[in-house]
Write a protein that holds these residues in place. Structure first.
Motif, PDB file in Angstrom:
ATOM      1  N   GLN A 167     -18.279 -19.010  38.366  1.00  0.00           N
ATOM      2  CA  GLN A 167     -17.793 -18.708  39.706  1.00  0.00           C
ATOM      3  C   GLN A 167     -16.394 -18.123  39.748  1.00  0.00           C
ATOM      4  O   GLN A 167     -16.123 -17.195  40.492  1.00  0.00           O
ATOM      5  CB  GLN A 167     -17.786 -19.995  40.551  1.00  0.00           C
ATOM      6  N   ILE A 168     -15.498 -18.706  38.995  1.00  0.00           N
ATOM      7  CA  ILE A 168     -14.110 -18.261  39.098  1.00  0.00           C
ATOM      8  C   ILE A 168     -13.985 -16.887  38.448  1.00  0.00           C
ATOM      9  O   ILE A 168     -14.323 -16.716  37.289  1.00  0.00           O
ATOM     10  CB  ILE A 168     -13.167 -19.277  38.437  1.00  0.00           C
ATOM     11  N   PRO A 169     -13.567 -15.882  39.223  1.00  0.00           N
ATOM     12  CA  PRO A 169     -13.551 -14.518  38.677  1.00  0.00           C
ATOM     13  C   PRO A 169     -12.566 -14.364  37.520  1.00  0.00           C
ATOM     14  O   PRO A 169     -11.557 -15.064  37.444  1.00  0.00           O
ATOM     15  CB  PRO A 169     -13.139 -13.654  39.866  1.00  0.00           C
ATOM     16  N   ARG A 170     -12.870 -13.437  36.665  1.00  0.00           N
ATOM     17  CA  ARG A 170     -12.076 -13.219  35.446  1.00  0.00           C
ATOM     18  C   ARG A 170     -10.646 -12.774  35.720  1.00  0.00           C
ATOM     19  O   ARG A 170      -9.779 -12.941  34.885  1.00  0.00           O
ATOM     20  CB  ARG A 170     -12.752 -12.162  34.563  1.00  0.00           C
ATOM     21  N   GLY A 207     -22.453 -16.042  48.744  1.00  0.00           N
ATOM     22  CA  GLY A 207     -21.230 -15.881  47.956  1.00  0.00           C
ATOM     23  C   GLY A 207     -21.296 -16.403  46.536  1.00  0.00           C
ATOM     24  O   GLY A 207     -21.015 -15.667  45.580  1.00  0.00           O
ATOM     25  N   ILE A 208     -21.707 -17.677  46.358  1.00  0.00           N
ATOM     26  CA  ILE A 208     -21.603 -18.209  44.998  1.00  0.00           C
ATOM     27  C   ILE A 208     -22.649 -17.588  44.061  1.00  0.00           C
ATOM     28  O   ILE A 208     -22.384 -17.400  42.883  1.00  0.00           O
ATOM     29  CB  ILE A 208     -21.647 -19.758  44.941  1.00  0.00           C
ATOM     30  N   ASP A 209     -23.800 -17.213  44.630  1.00  0.00           N
ATOM     31  CA  ASP A 209     -24.795 -16.547  43.783  1.00  0.00           C
ATOM     32  C   ASP A 209     -24.284 -15.173  43.369  1.00  0.00           C
ATOM     33  O   ASP A 209     -24.439 -14.738  42.225  1.00  0.00           O
ATOM     34  CB  ASP A 209     -26.127 -16.407  44.518  1.00  0.00           C
ATOM     35  N   TRP A 210     -23.671 -14.506  44.367  1.00  0.00           N
ATOM     36  CA  TRP A 210     -23.145 -13.165  44.111  1.00  0.00           C
ATOM     37  C   TRP A 210     -22.036 -13.217  43.047  1.00  0.00           C
ATOM     38  O   TRP A 210     -22.025 -12.428  42.108  1.00  0.00           O
ATOM     39  CB  TRP A 210     -22.604 -12.584  45.431  1.00  0.00           C
ATOM     40  N   LEU A 211     -21.145 -14.216  43.164  1.00  0.00           N
ATOM     41  CA  LEU A 211     -20.052 -14.330  42.190  1.00  0.00           C
ATOM     42  C   LEU A 211     -20.612 -14.582  40.783  1.00  0.00           C
ATOM     43  O   LEU A 211     -20.111 -14.044  39.802  1.00  0.00           O
ATOM     44  CB  LEU A 211     -19.095 -15.461  42.573  1.00  0.00           C
ATOM     45  N   ASN A 225     -12.211 -21.299  49.126  1.00  0.00           N
ATOM     46  CA  ASN A 225     -11.871 -20.515  47.935  1.00  0.00           C
ATOM     47  C   ASN A 225     -12.986 -19.591  47.490  1.00  0.00           C
ATOM     48  O   ASN A 225     -12.724 -18.564  46.885  1.00  0.00           O
ATOM     49  CB  ASN A 225     -11.260 -21.314  46.774  1.00  0.00           C
ATOM     50  N   THR A 226     -14.228 -19.894  47.854  1.00  0.00           N
ATOM     51  CA  THR A 226     -15.300 -18.946  47.528  1.00  0.00           C
ATOM     52  C   THR A 226     -15.060 -17.627  48.271  1.00  0.00           C
ATOM     53  O   THR A 226     -15.190 -16.543  47.701  1.00  0.00           O
ATOM     54  CB  THR A 226     -16.675 -19.528  47.916  1.00  0.00           C
ATOM     55  N   ALA A 227     -14.687 -17.726  49.541  1.00  0.00           N
ATOM     56  CA  ALA A 227     -14.426 -16.522  50.330  1.00  0.00           C
ATOM     57  C   ALA A 227     -13.309 -15.693  49.698  1.00  0.00           C
ATOM     58  O   ALA A 227     -13.392 -14.465  49.613  1.00  0.00           O
ATOM     59  CB  ALA A 227     -14.062 -16.903  51.762  1.00  0.00           C
ATOM     60  N   MET A 228     -12.275 -16.390  49.244  1.00  0.00           N
ATOM     61  CA  MET A 228     -11.139 -15.664  48.667  1.00  0.00           C
ATOM     62  C   MET A 228     -11.553 -14.944  47.379  1.00  0.00           C
ATOM     63  O   MET A 228     -11.151 -13.819  47.127  1.00  0.00           O
ATOM     64  CB  MET A 228      -9.979 -16.636  48.380  1.00  0.00           C
ATOM     65  N   ASP A 229     -12.385 -15.633  46.575  1.00  0.00           N
ATOM     66  CA  ASP A 229     -12.837 -14.984  45.346  1.00  0.00           C
ATOM     67  C   ASP A 229     -13.789 -13.837  45.647  1.00  0.00           C
ATOM     68  O   ASP A 229     -13.775 -12.809  44.971  1.00  0.00           O
ATOM     69  CB  ASP A 229     -13.507 -16.009  44.418  1.00  0.00           C
TER      70      ASP A 229
END
Ligand SMILES: Cc1cc2nc3c(=O)[nH]c(=O)nc-3n(C[C@H](O)[C@H](O)[C@H](O)COP(=O)(O)OP(=O)(O)OC[C@H]3O[C@@H](n4cnc5c(N)ncnc54)[C@H](O)[C@@H]3O)c2cc1C
Ligand SMILES: Cc1ncc(C[n+]2csc(CCOP(=O)(O)OP(=O)(O)O)c2C)c(N)n1
Ligand code: SF4
Ligand code: SF4
Ligand code: SF4
Ligand SMILES: [Mg+2]
Lengths: 611, 351
Positions: free
Chosen positions: A155-158, A227-231, A253-257
């Motif tokens: 989930q957490i983007p690179r 969102g979380i699936d997309w991330l 924080n999902t929205a922000m990512d």
């Protein structure tokens, strides 16, 4: 007031605001001092012991320690806007600048014959594995994904967290003789229980993103993403582009990512839209700042009404514009302003409106009971479910939180498992290890740097915006350099170096009262707490912080010290002619699984325990 | 000595006074005195008093002699004028400064050695002349700076740290000040700021020679059993005759007391000293009864503290010399140096 009992470990622990606020109770000032001394590996290991993922957390932690940090309170009304110590980013410094720490990893005890299964390879499970594997437990971690890390990896983007850091820190744990069964999703709890593990830890997270059932949802499905699936798809490289105009719904924080990732995948008109006010958003202030810094507007008080299609294709969304109205009780409701609905055009929508727990693989007849919200019924401190040897932690336990909470759960569950499998009562929790030691080195010399820094918080340098937005893999924050880290470390007030008062030595000369820059100390007639708080050298209005009260002194008065804004500068102790004040370092480590957490009973078999 | 300077950070609720300064703005450099020295508490009391009086720091001149006590002006009012003079000579330097510039508030800071031993003559004459100032003696009964020899205020029978008994009679600076015409005379204790701060405020605003004898224990050389200037001894023998409240103007008076308990004394500038009597038989406006009361009680071993005498109608040296109404630095060259014809005239008038 009663004389303060400083032998109670929570008394001084509360004075160390950051450590108290940290779910894993990391001894923050202890490692910050080591960073100032350039002892990065030592600082790293203190973190590693407490919070298991210093490099990861040093970039991503929700940092509950920072709003709690005393520095923010003592800078109040002293010029520029008050700011806490950059605790989290100093943690990253320790991780970035350390030497090879592999030799410092715990030695492995001989196997003790006990088998523990961990479901999911997120931070909660990995903490359980880290705590139990070196003790000789045979720990097997299962995850449906190919690599360990859970949401940290998927989930957490690179651009916030490079994959190399995840590999390194999950690696330290898997190298402790842990069996990692990757790509192996557990489909049945009953089947797992049949394998007779001595204990089972469920750390499967809260994996389901909420949907938003509005008109047009089905018809526009191709351009609406959870969102979380997309991330996760972005993380695995399955998704590499997005439309030019993107709406992100949600304020956590999902929205922000999601919005920042969109900016890097071709979205150049990305908007975050939330139902309620900007201040009420769940995302931390710095996450919102980061998003806005990248040219992403945050639009508030817009309630989504419908997805709008043209020729079968999504072209935008309509929103009702509302305002917040407060009733007498301060209860807030959102009421329409009467303004016409707004149409906001877009090519894609990302839904980041919440996450849910779901346990499709746990049969409801297996003995694990769930509450009306679908969460397992657990002991609050023990994490034990209604099956004695099955424990839950992380997002799976009490709903979605964050990494450091998952780690704290992992430690507690490991203690429960270790005690349970040694036949001990798991309701009884081990006391923390504490130590109080004078820091006096000479008449006016201390073993810590007591000269309070006047510096304001230092900003972490960023990669240039064009560079950062060009690729999703480029880390945005660059981390402090050595010189800045040194200066930022000096902003820490060493709140763990406690002012300790000895009644019998005090001659009431007022020297400490006169020198104290923060007006913390008062000699006064005793009274009840509420009254005393108003009759001190300066009012003591922060009730989160204790008054340190002595017994009766020679003149019949007492010494009362407000712990709230003490700088731990040690001047009271330097000016005291009799040594009635001393600066003593209070070290607290929570007790983790292992001999120290047990009373020392013999190992019992699972049958004996359950019987 | 503390190596670090006092942190600049202050309590979030610290407030500014009417002239825009916080209490911390009245501090000086960090003290180099021994930890626990009474003198440091007096510095803190002066800081508190000046802040409460809304005094602009540049309106104060602090002068001192030599001694630990005389070093303290470095530790308060860092933004005020200061002159660290010669041992025992602060009063004459202060008198000169005052004559040249009557617009400043004068704070004389001295020790018992500085004022009662080497500087006794200077002290006596400054009192006698009615120089307008707040003269503070930080009285510890020893020469602290030179390692604790008995000073002239040490009581007969008092024991030194090394065990020597003092056989000389003490000089009572309060008695001398009363006798020589000081118009505001008080005694206090460094360990009692509630009493001390208003006394300093009253002295700073007094219209003539104001003197405060402050017992201030020397923790290093005179705080042992057998000393009559130790924290314990002073606390045991302290007999306060009154408590004062300093009230800047009449309309601030709010609390009511039973008649007879209170004496309001209006000073020349309109400020009020409200005395709450602790001894019914004590009258702080009668110089002679004050003197005899002091002597009687001192003989019984009491340390009488409080505002001992005040003359609300006090005048000062400028009045008696009929000097110019303006400070010299506010005059032009023509006025200051009127030329040889003016000199001729003066000379002629004296022939
Ligand atoms: C977009 C986003 C950004 C976030 N950013 C942050 C942040 O910056 N800082 C922060 O502190 N927190 C952040 N969080 C929250 C944080 O990621 C989680 O709170 C944390 O990872 C929870 O840890 P966990 O161990 O409970 O489970 P998870 O990390 O969720 O891991 C659970 C693992 O279990 C596996 N699993 C699930 N079911 C099974 C099964 N049946 N069999 C086998 N394996 C299974 C999953 O594949 C997964 O790998 C973020 C969350 C999201 C969604
Ligand atoms: C002319 C002269 N004589 C002697 C000294 C030595 N000397 C320095 S301080 C001091 C006594 C100071 O005593 P006091 O005024 O009581 O100050 P304390 O240190 O006790 O506060 C003496 C004698 C000197 N500095 N100058
Ligand atoms: S100042 Fe340092 S020790 Fe104190 S709360 Fe902040 S980080 Fe923790
Ligand atoms: S350490 Fe002592 S002097 Fe310093 S702020 Fe705290 S109480 Fe005051
Ligand atoms: S020697 Fe005595 S008077 Fe001088 S600083 Fe030390 S305690 Fe104070
Ligand atoms: Mg002296």
């Amino acid at each position: 007031m009663q004389r303060t009992d400083i032998s109670n470990p929570t008394y001084f622990h509360k004075v160390v605001d950051c450590q108290w606020a940290c779910p894993a109770h990391t001894p923050v000032p202890e490692y910050i001092r080591l960073i100032a001394q350039g002892r990065y590996s030592d600082a790293y290991m203190i973190n590693w012991t407490s919070n298991v993922f210093p490099g990861i957390l040093g970039r991503t932690c929700d940092r509950p320690c920072e709003p709690a940090c005393r520095r923010g309170r003592v800078e109040e009304n002293n010029g520029a806007a008050p700011e806490p110590v950059a605790i989290c980013r100093l943690k990253r410094v320790a991780a970035d600048m350390k030497d090879d720490v592999r030799l410092r990893m715990p030695a492995l005890s001989p196997k003790n014959g006990k088998r523990v299964a961990c479901i999911g390879a997120g931070p909660a499970s990995l903490t359980v594995a880290r705590d139990l594997a070196p003790l000789g437990y045979d720990v097997t971690v299962f995850d449906g994904e190919a690599k360990a890390g859970g949401f940290i990896r998927t989930q957490i983007p690179r651009f916030r967290l490079p994959e190399s850091v995840i590999d390194e820190e999950t690696g330290y744990i898997l190298d402790l003789g842990v069996t990692f069964k990757s790509g192996q999703r557990i489909d049945s709890m009953n089947a797992l229980l049949a394998e007779n593990y001595d204990a089972v830890f469920v750390g499967c997270g809260a994996p389901r993103g909420r949907d938003l059932d509005l008109p047009g949802r089905k018809a526009a499905a191709a351009n609406i993403h959870i969102g979380i699936d997309w991330l996760a798809s972005v993380s695995f490289g399955h998704i590499t582009t997005i439309g030019r105009r993107v709406i992100v719904l949600g304020g956590g924080n999902t929205a922000m990512d999601c919005c920042r990732s969109s900016r890097r995948l071709g979205g150049d008109e990305v908007k975050v839209i939330v139902r309620s006010g900007f201040e009420e958003m769940k995302a931390s202030p710095w996450e919102k700042e980061d998003a806005m810094h990248e040219g992403i507007p945050i639009i508030n008080y817009h309630v989504p009404k419908a997805f709008v299609l043209e020729g079968g294709k999504l072209i935008g969304m309509t929103f009702e514009i509302v305002k917040a109205v407060f009733d007498d009780q301060g209860q807030r409701t959102l009421v329409p302003t009467g303004a016409p609905d707004a149409l906001i055009e877009c090519d894609d929508v990302l839904l980041a409106v919440g996450q849910e727990n779901s346990f499709p693989w746990i049969e409801r007849d297996c003995g694990i009971e769930f509450d009306k919200w679908g969460l397992p019924m657990l002991g609050k401190a023990t994490h034990q479910s209604t099956i004695a040897h099955v424990f839950f932690g992380g997002d799976a336990a009490f709903g979605p939180k964050n990494i450091i909470t998952a780690v704290a759960h992992g430690h507690e569950a490991a203690v429960s498992i270790d005690r349970l499998l040694h036949g001990e009562d798991i309701q009884q929790r081990p006391d923390p290890m504490t130590n109080l030691m004078s820091q006096k080195m000479g008449i006016h010399e201390w073993s810590y740097d007591n000269d309070t820094s006047n510096d304001l918080r230092f900003k972490v340098p960023w990669a240039k915006a064009e560079m950062a937005l060009a690729s999703i893999k480029i880390e945005v924050e660059l981390g402090f350099d050595v010189a800045t880290a040194f200066k930022e470390a000096h902003r820490c007030l060493n709140c763990d170096v406690q002012t300790v008062f000895t009644d019998t030595a005090c001659i009431e000369c007022d020297a400490c009262v006169d020198i104290c820059p923060m007006d913390c100390i008062t000699f006064t007639a005793n009274a009840d707490e509420a009254e005393l708080r108003q009759h001190l050298q300066a009012p003591a209005n922060n009730h989160q912080q204790a008054l340190y009260v002595s017994g009766e002194l020679k003149t019949g008065r007492i010494m009362a010290k407000d712990e709230d804004v003490c700088l731990h500068c040690g001047l009271c102790a330097e000016r005291c002619p009799t040594g009635a004040w001393d600066m003593q370092k209070f070290l607290l480590n929570t007790t983790q699984a292992g001999a120290a957490c047990r009373n020392g009973a013999q190992v019992k078999t699972l049958e004996e325990v359950v019987a | 000595m503390t190596y670090i300077s006092k942190p600049r950070l202050h309590h979030p609720t610290l407030t500014a006074n009417k002239v825009g300064y916080t209490r911390r703005d009245y501090e000086g450099r960090i003290s180099t005195l021994c930890a626990g020295c009474g003198h440091d508490s007096i510095s803190a009391a002066i800081i508190q008093a000046c802040w409460e009086l809304d005094i602009e720091p540049h309106r104060v001149a602090k002068l001192s002699g030599i001694g630990c006590s005389s070093k303290t002006p470095d530790y308060f009012l860092g933004a005020s004028h200061g002159f660290n003079t010669v041992h025992g000579r602060m009063p004459s330097a202060l008198t000169g400064a005052n004559l040249a510039n009557r617009d400043l508030l004068y704070l004389g800071v001295s020790g018992d050695g500085d004022s009662a031993s080497i500087g006794l003559g200077q002290f006596a004459n400054a009192m006698r002349r009615g120089v307008r100032m707040a003269y503070i003696v930080e009285n510890n009964g020893v020469y602290g700076l030179t390692k604790g020899q008995f000073s002239a205020t040490a009581d007969r029978g008092s024991k030194s740290k090394k065990g020597v008994i003092n056989s000389d009679s003490p000089i009572d600076l309060v008695g001398i000040a009363l006798q020589l015409g000081a118009t505001y005379v008080a005694r206090s204790f460094s360990g009692d700021k509630e009493q001390l701060v208003p006394l300093i405020k009253g002295a700073m605003e007094h219209g003539g020679a104001a003197f405060i004898d402050i017992i201030s224990p020397c923790v290093t050389f005179n705080n042992h059993a057998g000393s009559t200037k130790s924290y314990d001894y002073v606390r045991e023998h302290n007999e306060a005759v009154n408590r004062i409240d300093f009230i800047a103007s009449r309309n601030e008076i709010t609390t009511m007391y039973a008649p007879g308990e209170l004496v309001d004394v209006q000073q020349h500038d309109g400020s009020m000293l409200r005395l709450r009597k602790l001894r019914a038989d004590y009258d702080a406006t009668d110089r002679y009864s004050a003197m005899s009361y002091m002597q009687a009680h001192q003989a019984r071993g009491e340390i009488v503290t409080g505002l001992l005498y005040v003359d609300p109608l006090a005048t000062d040296l400028h009045t008696s010399l009929n000097t110019s109404a303006h400070a010299l630095n506010a005059m032009g060259v023509a006025q200051l140096c009127p030329g040889s014809s003016a000199l001729e005239k003066v000379n002629a008038s004296l022939r």
